[in-house]
Enzyme design. Structure first.
Site, PDB file in Angstrom:
ATOM      1  N   HIS A 129       0.344  -5.577   5.167  1.00 26.74           N
ATOM      2  CA  HIS A 129       0.459  -4.147   4.859  1.00 26.74           C
ATOM      3  C   HIS A 129      -0.896  -3.432   4.891  1.00 26.74           C
ATOM      4  CE1 HIS A 129      -0.402  -5.306   0.544  1.00 26.74           C
ATOM      5  NE2 HIS A 129      -1.054  -4.146   0.587  1.00 26.74           N
ATOM      6  N   ASP A 159       3.825 -11.196   4.099  1.00 24.61           N
ATOM      7  CA  ASP A 159       2.801 -10.156   4.040  1.00 24.61           C
ATOM      8  C   ASP A 159       1.415 -10.713   4.350  1.00 24.61           C
ATOM      9  OD1 ASP A 159       1.818  -7.630   3.843  1.00 24.61           O
ATOM     10  OD2 ASP A 159       1.834  -7.532   1.652  1.00 24.61           O
ATOM     11  N   SER A 232      -5.803  -5.668  -2.159  1.00 25.12           N
ATOM     12  CA  SER A 232      -4.799  -6.308  -1.302  1.00 25.12           C
ATOM     13  C   SER A 232      -5.462  -7.066  -0.164  1.00 25.12           C
ATOM     14  CB  SER A 232      -3.854  -5.255  -0.723  1.00 25.12           C
ATOM     15  OG  SER A 232      -3.030  -4.718  -1.715  1.00 25.12           O
TER      16      SER A 232
END
Length: 495
Positions: A129, A159, A232
């Site tokens: 992402h 992911d 992230s």
């Protein structure tokens, strides 16, 4: 004598004074020793500085740039025809440059994330992402300098994304550790680019293991090390400087860290990265069944002694159908590994080599059978066609039983429920809200295709299975129910 006696009394008085002091000193030594032993047992580091200094050169900031089209009109701001439409159009024009040409011109959008280098030749791991849809990906290194990265492959299911940069000299990198041996309470350290503030370190412990969020292959370590937006894709390190997780998500009502962060376990990431590096895509094993967990009432209904395994609800065309696996089978073992629930089976199958012939132990009709299945590839079978069912009954029937009103499938019902021409079973037309059937989630429009793991053609078939279950001393009857084509088993009480 009196002198000696007085001296004796004086010595006793001094001894009594010294005794509390000695006890206090001794107690202090014991407490200090206990604290030292306790700290050693916890493995609490005096400082994270040495570790941070050692591994920082391999952690990177990631900046992505994406082209975003502008809206030509203020859609979604005010209703079309509103008296405020002109006002908002003028306001948007000013923000976009003041004329139609600039308003329609695409704009550039940037996003920030984190990552880490896993090889000296420039492979970089991050979250999918972070880089999804990006036109340009720029890697910034801790020790200075930037390099453009290209995408080697991505896996939205976990992911994870694998990038590659070309550097003139070997890059500092970090190794993956074994997340399976990480224990709740172990110290961990997160690194990344939180909220775009640049390289940052936070520390905490492993709060929980084997967390699942929404994906079939989820296996997250939960940590209270501070993770925020921008973290992230960054690494979660153990105290040996090995990556045991990739920081992916947080649970937060306000968008900031509240001490509940999730890192995809390294043992999942390693398998994905290896496939992305070799093939540029994932290649997961595919068994070709639809499954649900075995519950206590389901186990009782089919005579299974232990609540374990994965209950097969449907078998489309594919490896399992060819091997003879049937709806109603409970998969107890896959390739020599016990199946505890559906999640464990999905992960084990996905991690198995495509094309491998494996032994699958199933529970069927009160006994176990071993079948040999040659696995297909999941990515090629996402839209597998459901298995066909026997021909529908010709004579419709209708009756009330077990708190439901059921009938055979008619042409009218077939059209209303969008059922295939080959669909068979009984249609639930009504359910008493006070019944066990309603508590189990049965509703009007559901189609009962099996009872007692036997296919149904009419109401008589269902009555037959109810009688057989009662004669066998069963407290419930296992029904295979389909709703909008999706199958699930329901153990319905007969009492």
């Amino acid at each position: 004598m009196s002198q000696a006696l007085a001296l004796s009394y004086d010595n006793q008085r001094e001894s009594r004074k010294a005794l509390p002091l000695a006890l206090a000193m001794g107690l202090s030594v014991v407490l200090l020793l206990l604290q030292t032993l306790s700290a050693a047992a916890r493995g609490a580091p005096e400082s994270f500085a040495d570790l941070a200094e050692k591994i920082s050169p391999a952690v990177v900031n990631i900046t992505t740039t994406t082209t975003v089209a502008r809206n030509a009109a203020p859609r979604g701001v005010v209703p079309e025809g509103s008296p405020f439409e002109d006002f908002f159009r003028e306001f948007q024009d000013r923000n976009n440059g003041g004329n139609d040409g600039n308003r329609n011109r695409p704009r550039r959008s940037s996003a920030l994330g984190s990552g880490f280098v896993i090889s000296e030749d420039g492979f970089v791991v991050t979250n999918n992402h972070v880089i999804e849809g990006a036109d340009e990906i720029m890697i910034e290194f801790f020790e200075g300098g930037e390099l453009v990265a290209k995408v080697i492959g991505t896996d939205p299911k976990t992911d994870i994304a694998l990038l590659k940069v070309e550097a003139e000299a070997p890059l500092a990198f970090v190794n993956f550790g074994d997340s399976d041996i990480s224990r709740v309470g172990d110290w961990v350290m997160a690194m990344g680019n939180p909220l775009g503030q640049g390289f940052s370190v936070s520390a905490g412990i492993v709060s929980a293991r084997n967390r699942a969020l929404s994906g079939s292959y989820d296996d997250y370590l939960q940590t209270d090390a501070a993770i925020n937006r921008g973290n992230s894709g960054g690494p979660l390190f153990n105290m040996d400087g090995e990556v045991v997780g990739v920081n992916t998500a947080i649970l937060s009502p306000n968008g900031g860290s509240i001490g509940i962060g999730f890192s995809m376990a390294s043992n999942v990431v390693v398998k994905v990265v290896d496939q992305l590096k070799e093939f540029g895509e994932t290649r997961r094993g595919w068994l070709g069944v639809r499954i649900q967990d075995v519950t206590e009432d389901v186990a009782e209904a089919i005579g299974l002694e232990k609540v374990a395994g994965a209950l097969v609800t449907d078998v489309p065309e594919g490896p399992s159908a060819e091997a003879g696996i049937e709806a109603g089978d409970v998969i107890l073992s896959f390739d020599g590994k016990d199946v505890t629930d559906t999640r464990s089976l999905v992960r084990t199958v996905g991690n198995t080599e495509v094309g491998k012939a494996v032994r699958v132990v199933v529970f069927r009709d009160g006994k176990t059978q071993t079948l040999k299945v040659t696995l297909g590839r999941r990515e090629e079978a996402e839209n597998a066609v459901p298995a066909s069912a026997p021909k529908e009954p010709e004579v419709p029937e209708k009756t009330d039983l077990l708190g439901m009103t059921v009938s055979a499938i008619t042409d009218e019902l077939r059209e209303q429920l969008d059922l295939a021409d080959s669909a068979t079973g009984l249609v639930v037309q009504d359910v008493l809200e006070t019944s066990k059937a309603y508590e189990k989630g049965l509703r009007a429009g559901d189609v009962i295709t099996e009872a007692g793991q036997q296919k149904l053609s009419d109401v008589a078939d269902l009555n037959k299975q109810i009688d057989a279950a009662r004669e066998a001393g069963r407290k419930s009857l296992l029904l295979l129910v389909r709703r909008s084509g999706d199958p699930r088993f329901v153990a319905l009480s007969l009492e």
